[in-house]
Design an enzyme around this catalytic site. Structure first.
Site: not given
Ligand code: ZN
Length: 367
Positions: A141, A266
């Site tokens: 990110h 995830d």
């Molecule tokens: Zn993630």
């Protein structure tokens, strides 16, 4: 030829911030033990499991030096690195969105990037068949100057720029199967035609404003950024379909010299930050597909870098399956949730919906 596994205990010591899950504490939000979902146990327990089963004895267990300032500056501007280092020295804090760190967080983040960098160098120098970097904090990110989503430095980008500076390779493909969009990696390589970035992610999860199929890069990099948002509830079959219909054709078209997987867990069915239905078997199969693509295209050169994955209990089993596949070691850790999660897979009607969704995206992408 072996599979190398890069880790460092200090990466498990990274932490900071007063969060209860993803919410800042205060007002009506009571603090919780553990704080953020990005806590060390999701990673440490993977390392523990491979030791307990004996899989670690079939891997080349490696440490690494931290990424150097010069290596970090190839991706991140001096102004960001200086602000990060100063706040880290002063006791920690937060410079972006939901990416807190404590005292010494700068050095731990540089070490996390160093694990990925060492793994990539070893793969490119043919010292190992493939490698896994248990990087923490994660990286995908983080843009050049905006830390967010638990990510403080873009580990994979730092590794790529280091390998290019060493003249070890030019063309690299990143396959990001973390359930969230790899917005930082996309931004860093947005105009770069030598780095193909492919992100599979849950549609409109995190970040909310990036990750659309129309975001294909710009300038010379136009066509070298691929986003495949998937509908919540996609499971084992959906992810395999996404690989077959979009990822593998894109890799074949690009012809990379090495493949790097941004390996988040995830998208697993029990993850608190995703709404997908993948299992340990899904991640094993995705790994096999990535290995076959690497065999076909780049002498098997493959590096996996750990990203998200927030089930302390299940991430270790998913990671174990991936490492079994990477190494071919005759050691297993049977998935304790396999029977339950198999029953929770989408039915044929929803699978058909996911297939049509992916086919539409593939068509829009010209694949
Ligand atoms: Zn993630």
């Amino acid at each position: 030829m072996t599979t190398a596994f890069y880790f460092d205990e200090r990466c498990f010591w990274h932490g900071g911030g007063n969060y209860a899950f993803t919410l800042p504490t205060g007002g009506l939000v009571q603090p919780i033990p553990g704080g953020l979902p990005e806590n060390p146990e999701t990673k440490r327990r993977l390392k523990n499991l491979i030791e307990v089963t004996g899989l670690s004895r079939h891997l080349s267990m490696q440490g690494a030096e931290a990424a150097t300032d010069a290596e970090l500056r190839r991706v991140h501007p001096e102004s960001y690195l200086a602000a990060f280092k100063a706040m880290s020295d002063a006791g920690g804090g937060e410079l972006g969105l939901r990416a807190p760190f404590g005292k010494g967080g700068y050095e731990i983040a540089a070490l996390s990037a160093g694990l990925a960098t060492a793994g990539l160098r070893a793969v490119l120098r043919d010292e190992v068949q493939n490698a896994y970097a248990l990087s923490r904090p994660p990286g995908h990110h983080c843009t050049a100057d905006y830390p967010n989503g638990f990510c403080l430095l873009n580990n994979i980008a730092v590794a790529i720029r280091a390998a290019q500076a060493d003249n070890l390779m030019r063309r690299v493909a990143i396959v990001d199967w973390d359930v969230h969009h790899g917005n930082g990696t996309e931004a860093i390589f947005w105009e770069d035609p030598e780095v193909l970035t492919i992100s599979l992610h849950q549609d409109r999860n995190y970040p909310l404003d990036t990750g659309g199929v129309e975001a294909v890069g710009a300038g010379a990099g136009r066509g070298f950024n691929i986003n495949l948002p998937l509908p919540p509830g996609a499971g084992h079959n959906g992810y395999l379909r996404a690989m077959e219909r979009v990822v593998l054709p894109a890799l074949d078209r690009f012809q990379p010299e090495v493949i790097i997987v941004a390996c988040g867990f995830d998208a697993a069915a029990v993850d608190p930050l995703g709404r997908m239905l993948c299992t340990a078997e899904t991640f094993r199969t995705l790994t096999r597909m990535a290995m076959e693509a690497a065999e076909r295209l780049c002498d098997g050169r493959l590096l996996l870098v750990h990203e998200g994955g927030y089930s302390e209990v299940y991430v270790p089993f998913c990671g174990h399956a991936v490492l079994e596949e990477l190494s071919g070691a005759p050691v297993s850790a049977p998935d304790p949730l396999a029977a339950t999660l198999e029953k929770r897979q989408p039915d044929a009607r929803f699978d058909a919906f996911v297939t049509a969704w992916i086919d539409d995206a593939a068509q829009a992408l010209g694949l």
